[in-house]
Scaffold this active site. Structure first.
Site, PDB file in Angstrom:
ATOM      1  N   CYS A  82      36.678   7.146 -27.937  1.00  0.00           N
ATOM      2  CA  CYS A  82      38.038   7.125 -27.430  1.00  0.00           C
ATOM      3  C   CYS A  82      38.817   5.968 -28.045  1.00  0.00           C
ATOM      4  O   CYS A  82      38.237   5.036 -28.593  1.00  0.00           O
ATOM      5  CB  CYS A  82      38.021   6.949 -25.923  1.00  0.00           C
ATOM      6  SG  CYS A  82      36.914   8.073 -25.093  1.00  0.00           S
ATOM      7  N   ASN A 105      37.511   2.929 -22.410  1.00  0.00           N
ATOM      8  CA  ASN A 105      36.510   3.408 -23.373  1.00  0.00           C
ATOM      9  C   ASN A 105      35.145   2.950 -22.875  1.00  0.00           C
ATOM     10  O   ASN A 105      35.013   1.828 -22.400  1.00  0.00           O
ATOM     11  CB  ASN A 105      36.708   2.770 -24.752  1.00  0.00           C
ATOM     12  CG  ASN A 105      37.900   3.332 -25.476  1.00  0.00           C
ATOM     13  OD1 ASN A 105      38.549   4.247 -24.997  1.00  0.00           O
ATOM     14  ND2 ASN A 105      38.185   2.765 -26.634  1.00  0.00           N
ATOM     15  N   LYS A 143      26.537  15.771 -44.143  1.00  0.00           N
ATOM     16  CA  LYS A 143      27.968  15.917 -44.460  1.00  0.00           C
ATOM     17  C   LYS A 143      28.410  17.364 -44.286  1.00  0.00           C
ATOM     18  O   LYS A 143      29.473  17.647 -43.750  1.00  0.00           O
ATOM     19  CB  LYS A 143      28.263  15.488 -45.910  1.00  0.00           C
ATOM     20  CG  LYS A 143      28.213  14.029 -46.230  1.00  0.00           C
ATOM     21  CD  LYS A 143      29.299  13.191 -45.622  1.00  0.00           C
ATOM     22  CE  LYS A 143      28.756  12.510 -44.389  1.00  0.00           C
ATOM     23  NZ  LYS A 143      28.414  11.119 -44.551  1.00  0.00           N
ATOM     24  N   LYS A 189      34.663   8.612 -34.971  1.00  0.00           N
ATOM     25  CA  LYS A 189      34.309   7.697 -36.046  1.00  0.00           C
ATOM     26  C   LYS A 189      33.251   6.695 -35.629  1.00  0.00           C
ATOM     27  O   LYS A 189      32.383   6.335 -36.391  1.00  0.00           O
ATOM     28  CB  LYS A 189      35.574   6.985 -36.532  1.00  0.00           C
ATOM     29  CG  LYS A 189      35.350   6.054 -37.714  1.00  0.00           C
ATOM     30  CD  LYS A 189      35.006   6.837 -38.948  1.00  0.00           C
ATOM     31  CE  LYS A 189      34.670   5.954 -40.136  1.00  0.00           C
ATOM     32  NZ  LYS A 189      33.877   6.688 -41.127  1.00  0.00           N
TER      33      LYS A 189
HETATM   34  C1  F6R Z   1      28.338  10.671 -40.720  1.00  0.00           C
HETATM   35  C2  F6R Z   1      28.719   9.502 -39.955  1.00  0.00           C
HETATM   36  C3  F6R Z   1      27.855   9.110 -38.807  1.00  0.00           C
HETATM   37  C4  F6R Z   1      27.713   7.582 -38.773  1.00  0.00           C
HETATM   38  C5  F6R Z   1      26.940   7.167 -37.520  1.00  0.00           C
HETATM   39  C6  F6R Z   1      26.698   5.680 -37.485  1.00  0.00           C
HETATM   40  O1  F6R Z   1      29.239  10.911 -41.753  1.00  0.00           O
HETATM   41  O2  F6R Z   1      29.700   8.885 -40.218  1.00  0.00           O
HETATM   42  O3  F6R Z   1      26.624   9.728 -38.862  1.00  0.00           O
HETATM   43  O4  F6R Z   1      27.061   7.180 -39.922  1.00  0.00           O
HETATM   44  O5  F6R Z   1      27.657   7.541 -36.384  1.00  0.00           O
HETATM   45  O6  F6R Z   1      27.896   4.978 -37.475  1.00  0.00           O
HETATM   46  P1  F6R Z   1      27.928   3.432 -37.823  1.00  0.00           P
HETATM   47  O7  F6R Z   1      27.576   3.300 -39.264  1.00  0.00           O
HETATM   48  O8  F6R Z   1      29.324   2.997 -37.530  1.00  0.00           O
HETATM   49  O9  F6R Z   1      26.914   2.776 -36.962  1.00  0.00           O
END
Ligand code: F6R
Length: 580
Positions: free
Chosen positions: A2, A94, A461, A575
């Site tokens: 969020c 959040n 991906k 994200k």
């Molecule tokens: C895939 C993707 C996710 C992140 C995962 C970890 O494209 O982006 O699998 O890699 O959620 O996120 P971080 O690296 O921020 O811990």
């Protein structure tokens, strides 16, 4: 996850909140809402993207809070969207309140009615209950009752916003016209000075002042550095952030190599490297795949034993940690809940914690003994691309250093940005492959050695942005089960970057072709058998995943477009996964 925005100042709040929410939309986007305090409180909530709030810019008032939601407790409905208003307060949240049921029962016993299924609404009820004229005091009381993670922004009838943070990022900033808060820097582009709240911090924002508190009272935080605040991204002429970020891979690698060079000057870290006999890499999703690639590189180049674990598993494994073991936690955002928990656990068990993160002020960077910041710059598309390259650049540098310190030769990574540039150009060839994927039932990515990790990343991906079932698999394992899924036309992508293993991978490829598979190749060697091939430049084999992943990312991008999806905003995903 969020996104939170809040504003109090001299301008009308609604347009500012809506702009902030649009900037945050990549974090989560199944519903959105804003509450603005003018002569009275006005509230607008909608299911869908931030654009569904059209018209809300007319709300009048110079103080407000807003939210984009990624559903955890309760479906994406208007009732469940934030802000939650109860009595005199409006709240955005959040995180996850783990004891929400108990607290709800307590509020219900007082005769209070809940209008949503969310865990967050209970915060509004508690705040209203504890409010005796000082909203910050009420928030402090409320937080004492909460178990779980939170970033909270709340407002009452006064022109002030109060904030609290535990295990979920929250930033506050000063702009010319007032005070801003957000869960992500992207929504703070109007601010000259930005502060990242730390664990257990509270803040009170009014038009003219931001005051930050911890348990002991008012504190002075250092503002973020200029370079951390700058560089708010735009699409820069590209149709999607993902394509732009793919094109930024060479720069991301170059910056990350440079970052590692400066980081490696740290004498304390060099001592740790010299003593390291065993390494553990931790990560989720793409970051886990970086860890796998790093494990291969470390074992291959430095002959140091290494393991790589999914953070979400490691945290519940009761892992065996040797005192002084080096644990490398990898996270683009530095806020992934599982990685934070796994890293904290390793540290508590005596590990030395190295963070590899793209956000120098993230929670992971704060809890680590050493922090190696990757140089990807802000990544906006949900799917990780250039941040993966950046992670590999620093992790491969690290592996090369480990080898050098053990007298096992020097490796040059300096040509990787140029090779990545050439790989990007070659990867455009995957656009011509999309026809075979658009209606596929399932897809295989195959490899051996480090190419398995690349294959897994390619598969992730494709699942993530093209919604195609796919598997990244060790080529030698195919005939132990999954080969049964291969039928006429099944797309199979073979990744072959290691000469000694390529012939073996080809055997598996032939086995699939014999059963009707439509085979595509990503290879460091000239194409054979007339198969459609993206030829990547020859590089040090230990580092080849950094190149081989690029055509797979590009393929996923083009297949996503061909299937009519928005590759920047995949459904159900966010994200940064700040909840477990
Ligand atoms: C895939 C993707 C996710 C992140 C995962 C970890 O494209 O982006 O699998 O890699 O959620 O996120 P971080 O690296 O921020 O811990």
């Amino acid at each position: 996850m969020c996104g939170i925005v809040a504003y109090v100042g001299r301008k009308q709040a609604a347009p500012i909140l809506l702009r902030g929410l649009s900037a945050l939309e990549y974090r989560g986007y199944d519903s959105a809402g804003i509450a603005v305090m003018g002569e009275r409180l006005s509230l607008v909530k909608r299911v869908g993207r931030v654009s569904s709030l059209a018209g809300a810019e007319q709300l009048t008032g110079t103080c407000g809070v807003g939210h984009t939601r990624w559903a955890t407790h309760g479906a994406p409905t208007e009732e469940n969207a934030h802000p939650h208003v109860f009595g005199k307060v409006a709240v955005v949240h959040n995180g996850i309140i783990e004891n929400a049921d108990v607290l709800k029962a307590e509020c219900t016993a007082r005769g209070e009615k809940f209008s949503s299924e969310t865990d967050s609404e209970v915060i509004a009820h508690l705040l209203n209950f504890y409010f005796k004229g000082d909203l910050l005091a009420a928030l402090k009381e409320t937080c004492k009752r909460l178990v779980g993670s939170y970033a909270i922004a709340a407002m009452g009838e006064e022109r002030e916003i109060v904030l609290a943070r535990r295990a979920s990022p929250l930033l506050v900033g000063r702009g010319e016209d007032g005070a801003y808060a957000a869960s992500d820097l992207s929504a703070l582009s109007a601010c000259q000075t930005v502060y990242a709240l730390g664990e257990g911090h509270f803040a009170r924002m009014t038009e003219d002042a931001i005051r930050i508190f911890d348990d002991g009272g008012k504190i002075a935080l250092k503002p973020l550095k200029k370079e951390e605040v700058e560089g708010l991204p735009a699409k820069g002429g590209y149709a999607h952030f993902m394509k732009k970020e793919l094109m930024e891979i060479p720069a991301s690698i170059a910056n990350s190599l440079e970052n590692y060079r400066s980081f490696a000057q740290n004498q304390a870290f060099c001592r740790v490297l010299c003593q390291t006999e065993y390494l553990t890499f931790l990560g989720c999703g793409t970051a886990y795949h970086s860890g796998l690639c790093a494990k291969y590189a470390v074992e291959r180049l430095a002959r140091v034993r290494a393991a790589c674990h999914l953070s979400s598993e490691y945290r519940y494994l009761n892992p065996i940690v040797k005192r002084g073991e080096l644990v490398v936690a990898i996270s683009q955002s530095g806020e992934t809940a599982d990685t934070l928990a796994a890293a904290e656990l390793a540290k508590a068990k005596g590990a030395i914690l190295l963070a590899v993160t793209n956000v120098g002020y993230s929670t992971l960077s704060r809890i680590a003994d050493f922090c190696l910041v990757t140089g990807a710059g802000r990544e906006v598309a949900v799917a990780a691309t250039k941040s993966f390259s950046a992670q590999l650049a620093v992790l491969f540098s690290f592996a090369a250093d480990l080898a050098r310190l053990r007298g096992m030769g020097e490796r040059d990574l300096g040509n990787l940005p140029v090779l990545a540039e050439r790989t990007l150009a070659a990867s455009e060839g995957t656009k011509a492959w999309t026809g075979a994927f658009v209606h596929a039932k399932n897809v295989f990515f195959l490899g051996r050695g480090a190419d398995v990790a690349t294959a897994m990343e390619g598969s992730l991906k494709l699942k993530e942005i093209a919604y195609l079932p796919s598997e990244g698999y060790a080529a030698g394992e195919l005939k132990h089960g999954p080969l049964a899924l291969v039928e006429q036309g099944t797309p199979v992508v073979a990744v072959m970057t290691e000469k000694a293993l390529a012939e073996k991978t080809k055997n598996a490829v032939h086995e699939t072709a014999a059963r009707g598979a439509n085979v595509f190749v990503v290879s460091a060697f000239p194409p054979e058998d007339g198969l459609p091939t993206v030829e990547i430049p020859e590089a040090d084999e230990a580092f080849s995943p950094i190149l081989a992943a690029i055509p797979l990312q590009m393929l996923a991008y083009y297949v996503s477009l061909a299937r009519g999806y928005d590759p920047d905003l995949p459904r159900n995903l966010a994200k940064s996964v700040t909840v477990e």
